[in-house]
Design an enzyme around this catalytic site. Structure first.
Site, PDB file in Angstrom:
ATOM      1  N   ASP A   1      -8.528  94.406 -41.505  1.00 46.88           N
ATOM      2  CA  ASP A   1      -7.040  94.908 -41.911  1.00 46.88           C
ATOM      3  C   ASP A   1      -6.286  95.028 -40.328  1.00 46.88           C
ATOM      4  O   ASP A   1      -5.328  95.575 -40.372  1.00 46.88           O
ATOM      5  CB  ASP A   1      -6.995  96.200 -42.343  1.00 46.88           C
ATOM      6  N   GLU A   2      -6.691  94.109 -39.546  1.00 43.78           N
ATOM      7  CA  GLU A   2      -6.149  94.232 -38.115  1.00 43.78           C
ATOM      8  C   GLU A   2      -6.197  92.818 -37.385  1.00 43.78           C
ATOM      9  O   GLU A   2      -7.304  92.058 -37.738  1.00 43.78           O
ATOM     10  CB  GLU A   2      -7.171  95.300 -37.392  1.00 43.78           C
TER      11      GLU A   2
END
Length: 179
Positions: free
Chosen positions: A26-27
């Protein structure tokens, strides 16, 4: 589903810049420094809008001269935020954080710093690179550079696989791309 969305977002970012690093599920980081005259706010809001429209989720974006500054900036206006740190403001911006809040300084390293009277990035800069190397070996250079907002380059190519792991974090197994 989460992996699918993550890959779609990284693929979209790759259309904006060839230098994209999927840091985690998620990054991601992407480098726009090669594009002259770019408006970072416009790009950030375009990315945020695309993600919201395509997947119905929000994201926070931070912009800075390095991965460290961008990472710290992304946490400023969470959730669904945006924060831009000008290059000339990078050190001042980082100095606003406690040492324990700096990305890359874990609890153990923080205790080691504190035991040596180092309580801020300002203290690290004051010590100088030679003293940091004397106290912390090669990692001293890393922490010294970090104190100036400099951090490692974006890694856009995946390193060779060294191990394989499996984990499940969802409350139930998901077998389709449907909601």
């Amino acid at each position: 589903k989460y992996i699918y969305i993550s890959k779609q977002i990284v693929e979209f970012l790759s259309k904006i810049s060839p230098n994209v690093e999927a840091y985690s599920i998620d990054e991601a980081f992407f480098d726009l420094s090669h594009i002259k005259g770019i408006n970072y706010s416009d790009v950030a809001y375009m990315v945020k809008s695309w993600i919201k429209e395509r997947f119905g989720i929000t994201c926070s974006i931070g912009v800075g001269i390095s991965k460290l500054v961008a990472k710290m900036a992304s946490g400023v206006n969470k959730p669904d935020g945006y924060y831009f740190v000008k290059e000339e403001d990078s050190i001042k911006f980082l100095d606003e954080f406690r040492l324990s809040d700096i990305w890359g300084i874990g609890e153990r390293m923080q205790r080691r710093f504190y035991s040596q009277g180092i309580t801020s990035l300002r203290d690290i800069r004051r010590l100088g690179v030679e003293e940091m190397v004397r106290r912390f070996g090669k990692r001293g250079i890393f922490y010294y550079e970090m104190a100036f907002g400099r951090y490692t380059q974006i890694v856009s190519e995946e390193p060779p696989v060294k191990s394989v792991g499996h984990s499940m974090t969802l409350p139930m197994d998901i077998f389709s791309m449907e909601k």
